[in-house]
Structures are given as structure tokens and as C-alpha cells.
Design a protein around this motif. Structure first.
Motif, PDB file in Angstrom:
ATOM      1  N   ASP A 175      32.794  42.020  41.531  1.00 37.19           N
ATOM      2  CA  ASP A 175      32.749  41.335  42.822  1.00 37.19           C
ATOM      3  C   ASP A 175      34.148  40.978  43.306  1.00 37.19           C
ATOM      4  OD1 ASP A 175      29.789  40.994  43.251  1.00 37.19           O
ATOM      5  OD2 ASP A 175      29.995  40.020  41.303  1.00 37.19           O
ATOM      6  N   GLU A 176      35.066  40.818  42.358  1.00 33.77           N
ATOM      7  CA  GLU A 176      36.438  40.454  42.698  1.00 33.77           C
ATOM      8  C   GLU A 176      37.357  40.933  41.587  1.00 33.77           C
ATOM      9  OE1 GLU A 176      39.054  36.446  43.926  1.00 33.77           O
ATOM     10  OE2 GLU A 176      36.950  36.277  43.320  1.00 33.77           O
ATOM     11  N   VAL A 177      38.545  41.354  41.950  1.00 31.79           N
ATOM     12  CA  VAL A 177      39.570  41.736  40.975  1.00 31.79           C
ATOM     13  C   VAL A 177      40.800  40.878  41.220  1.00 31.79           C
ATOM     14  CG1 VAL A 177      41.119  43.560  40.175  1.00 31.79           C
ATOM     15  CG2 VAL A 177      38.750  44.105  40.747  1.00 31.79           C
ATOM     16  N   ILE A 178      41.320  40.266  40.159  1.00 36.16           N
ATOM     17  CA  ILE A 178      42.499  39.412  40.255  1.00 36.16           C
ATOM     18  C   ILE A 178      43.558  39.933  39.291  1.00 36.16           C
ATOM     19  CG2 ILE A 178      43.412  37.092  39.876  1.00 36.16           C
ATOM     20  CD1 ILE A 178      40.664  36.007  40.659  1.00 36.16           C
ATOM     21  N   CYS A 179      44.722  40.252  39.814  1.00 39.89           N
ATOM     22  CA  CYS A 179      45.866  40.675  39.004  1.00 39.89           C
ATOM     23  C   CYS A 179      47.063  39.812  39.374  1.00 39.89           C
ATOM     24  CB  CYS A 179      46.221  42.135  39.257  1.00 39.89           C
ATOM     25  SG  CYS A 179      45.231  43.304  38.327  1.00 39.89           S
ATOM     26  N   LEU A 180      47.777  39.328  38.371  1.00 38.06           N
ATOM     27  CA  LEU A 180      48.990  38.558  38.659  1.00 38.06           C
ATOM     28  C   LEU A 180      50.077  39.452  39.225  1.00 38.06           C
ATOM     29  CD1 LEU A 180      49.324  36.175  35.577  1.00 38.06           C
ATOM     30  CD2 LEU A 180      48.311  35.699  37.803  1.00 38.06           C
TER      31      LEU A 180
END
Length: 439
Positions: A175-180
Motif C-alpha cells: 500500500d505504501e513504500v518508504i525509503c530513506l
């Protein structure tokens, strides 16, 4: 990629946890991808106060180039095949099936080994944070997200310290992808790390056991707390719930005085507390009001009452065998900072140091001149009104004080890197006055 981004997986996990604090809540479960994703996931689960588990996936490597993934399999029958890679690599369907049979057997073995016979954490209706140390082809990430969905996850968020620039939620079935970090010149996950040594199965099992027990048994010396416990603190006529963390041989304990609308479950204070623990400083996160009292908003701003509770908590610490000899410091946020300064001004109580995060020291009023504990005031550079109030309060104080401004930060320090800066400043201050101060 021109430069190393993370010292090791633990540091990457702490930085990723800061980004994910807004997702903290009772419905959240953190799952790591063994092996390398688990040290990252452990730090996220620790900061968010969430349960930790693993989703075991196996890469389907090209037979003559096993590091190149042509797909992945996961628990509960999850299967992802990158047909483009398979065709370009000249792998026939029967060769793919042979690779999959071998990896499926290894998958079953590793599930049993890592979990030690324990059942997986229930994911039905939960928000599942799937964590890895980085995104390469995305095959294992996609398989893990599919497993989470098959187990009934209400929402799947895939998060990693580093990944390619164009990865989307659809790519990973999330549903969501988070990468620093998503550098343009990205070739491999290991490029982002100074220390990218392989994680062992034993380390994965240790971290899972550590997260399950809330204890530091088995942690590396000086690395993790030796004792954590939910406690009930008697403060005058009331009993208050708290969470006490005691690193081995800690010289001091910091009591967290939460601000308006916050509690001992505050992910921001838990984040700072974890940073203090890594420096060998004990922490007590405790609610200053009972559940019935919290419903009365007037009490949140009753600084006299909150300060009296802090003093009661301090006396309680002095009565417990494991904390009686420890120096005491206060960490206050918002109205909690005013309560900490009010209590620190009490002549009968010796407080070693005070740190205020986005605090309202002005609400301590005339008590400011009586504070003797060295005090650090931390304010966001964009929190202009509170910054002015802190400057005025500092001018009234006669104890050693310092005002540190975190550039670009607002009141809640929600900006990337802002809360980590707060934790570093607080750890340095308490190190000076709790660890290195003369007895």
C-alpha cells in the motif's frame, strides 16, 4: 552512489524508525526479512513499541548466477517470478521449477529454525510494516508483502533504508513504500553501508527472542538494556503506570515528563529513551495523570500538580533497590518541561540535569530562578513562538543553561533527522551530568 549512507544495519534501523514514528499504534506489527532485514526491523519495532516477527522468503536465483533473482517464494505459498529476467537469462521453466523445489525445502527449514517452534504473530486486521535492509530487484520484497496480505493484513507498508529511485507500491504489492534514500546511481544494497557483513541465523533468533521478552538477555555487552519492566509507581495518593529500562551499571535514570495529550507510549519519547539506553542511561517513562484525570484537560496544564507527581516519582525511585543509588534527571516535553523545571526547583530534591524538548519553561513562572540543575533547552528553528518563550525563560535562570536550536524543525520535530538530533543532544547532556559528573 557516491558515499556510504549508514554505518551498519542497526544505525539504518534507528534512522528508519524515526521516519516511521507517525505509524506507531496498537495495530502495528513489524516484520523483518531474514537475515539482513531483521537487525533493521528490530530497531523499528523497539522504537515504535511494536511486536516483531519475520516473514521468511527465499530468492530464486538464476542457476549460473545465483545472486541474480529471477523471482522469490515466501511462506503460505507466495510466489513471484520475474519473467523478463528468466527469459533473458535463458532459464527454462523446468529449471525454474527445480530451483523452486530446493528453495521451498530451505524455506520450511528456516521457518522452523528461526521461530523455534513459536507461531507467527497474528497479522489479521493489523498494519504490517515489512522491513528489509534495502531493495534490490524487489522480488523478495514483493513475496513478503504477498505473505502479509495472505495473512489478513489490513495495510502493508514496505520500508527500507535504501532502494532504487523508481520503485512504487504496485511494484511490491504494498500500500505504501518508504525509503530513506533512493540514489540515482544505485547498483547494490551493500553500497549504502560501511559494515555490510552477513547477519547470522543465530543473530536473527537472538533479536526475535529479545523483542519477544523485552529483556536484554543475550545482548552484546553495553549494547542493550539488561532489564526492562512495566512498573506501577506510587506518587502520593495515586498509582501511575510506567516503563522502566535499566542498562547494566547505569549511573543515572532519566524520568520522562510527557507533554499535553501524550503518555508513556509516546513514540517520540520512546525514540529518545532508546537513544539514552544505548548510552547506558536508565529511563522511566511514566504517566503523570491517571486515566480518569487525563479526561480533564485542565489538569494537563496544572503545572503544580504535574510537578508534585514528578517529585513523588523521584521519591519512589529512591525507595527501589535497583534505582536508589542512581542520579536522577528529567526530560520534559511541552507542558512536561515546565513540570520538570518546577520540580527541579524544589529545595529538598536534588536533580542532576534537565532537558526540555519543545518545552514551555515559561509555565514554570517564578520557579525558574530556583532551578539549580544544569538545563538544556531544545527548540525547533521553525517553532518561532516557543523559541521566543525559551529565550525569555533562559534569561531568568541562574543555573547552567544552554539553548540548542534544531534547524528546520517544527514543534513536534517530525522532520527527517530532527528527532535524531534531539536524541543526540539529550544523550550528550545527560552523559555530562549523569555519567561523567562527580559522585
Amino acid at each position: 552512489m557516491d558515499k556510504v549512507l549508514f554505518r551498519d544495519r542497526s544505525e539504518a534501523g534507528r534512522r528508519l524508525a524515526e521516519r516511521l514514528l507517525g505509524l506507531a499504534g496498537p495495530r502495528v506489527v513489524v516484520v523483518g526479512l531474514p537475515r539482513g532485514g531483521v537487525p533493521v526491523a528490530y530497531e523499528v519495532a523497539d522504537a515504535l513499541g511494536a511486536p516483531l516477527d519475520v516473514i521468511v522468503v527465499r530468492k530464486l536465483g538464476v542457476p549460473h548466477q545465483p545472486e541474480l533473482a529471477m523471482g522469490a517464494i515466501g511462506e503460505d505459498g507466495a510466489r513471484v517470478v520475474n519473467e523478463r529476467v528468466r527469459r533473458l537469462s535463458g532459464v527454462a521453466p523446468e529449471q525454474l521449477e527445480e530451483v523452486e523445489r530446493g528453495e521451498r525445502a530451505e524455506l520450511v527449514r528456516r521457518c522452523q529454525q528461526l521461530r523455534g517452534g513459536h507461531r507467527p504473530v497474528a497479522l489479521t486486521g493489523r498494519i504490517v510494516l515489512v522491513i528489509d535492509d534495502g531493495i534490490a530487484t524487489g522480488a523478495t520484497a514483493r513475496a513478503a508483502c504477498q505473505v502479509a496480505r495472505a495473512r489478513g493484513a489490513a495495510r502493508v507498508v514496505f520500508a527500507a533504508p535504501v532502494g532504487p529511485a523508481r520503485v512504487t507500491p504496485a511494484d511490491l504489492d504494498a500500500d505504501e513504500v518508504i525509503c530513506l534514500a533512493q540514489p540515482a546511481a544505485y547498483h547494490s544494497v551493500g553500497q549504502a553501508y560501511l559494515d555490510f557483513r552477513p547477519t547470522s541465523d543465530q543473530e536473527v533468533a537472538r533479536l526475535l527472542a529479545l523483542a519477544a521478552t523485552g529483556s536484554a538477555a543475550g545482548a552484546a555487552p553495553g549494547d542493550r538494556p539488561t532489564h526492562e519492566a512495566e512498573v506501577v509507581v506510587t506518587a502520593g495518593p495515586v498509582q501511575l503506570p510506567g516503563h522502566l529500562t535499566l542498562p547494566q551499571h547505569s549511573p543515572g535514570v532519566v524520568v520522562f515528563a510527557h507533554g499535553s495529550g501524550s503518555s508513556r507510549h509516546s513514540p517520540r519519547n520512546r525514540f529518545v529513551a532508546a537513544a539514552l539506553n544505548t548510552h547506558g542511561i536508565a529511563t522511566l517513562l511514566v504517566d503523570l495523570l491517571t486515566p480518569d484525570e487525563e479526561a480533564d484537560r485542565r489538569l494537563v496544564f496544572d503545572i503544580d500538580l504535574l510537578a508534585e507527581r514528578l517529585l513523588g516519582i523521584t521519591r519512589w525511585l529512591g525507595e527501589q533497590p535497583e534505582t536508589a543509588a542512581l542520579r536522577v534527571g528529567y526530560f520534559g516535553a511541552s507542558t512536561g518541561a515546565a513540570a520538570a523545571l518546577w520540580a527541579a526547583a524544589e529545595p529538598s530534591t536534588r536533580i542532576a540535569a534537565v532537558v526540555s524538548r519543545g518545552g514551555r519553561p515559561d509555565l514554570a513562572g517564578p520557579r525558574l530562578t530556583g532551578v539549580r540543575a544544569p538545563t538544556l533547552l531544545i527548540v525547533g528553528g521553525h517553532d518561532t513562538q516557543v523559541l521566543g518563550l525559551n529565550r525569555d525563560a533562559q534569561a531568568q535562570m541562574t543555573c547552567p543553561t544552554r539553548l540548542d536550536i534544531v534547524p528546520g524543525a517544527t514543534h513536534l520535530f517530525a522532520e527527517p533527522g530532527a528527532l535524531a538530533a534531539v536524541a543526540e543532544l539529550a544523550a550528550g547532556w545527560f552523559a555530562d551530568y549523569l555519567i561523567n559528573a562527580p559522585a
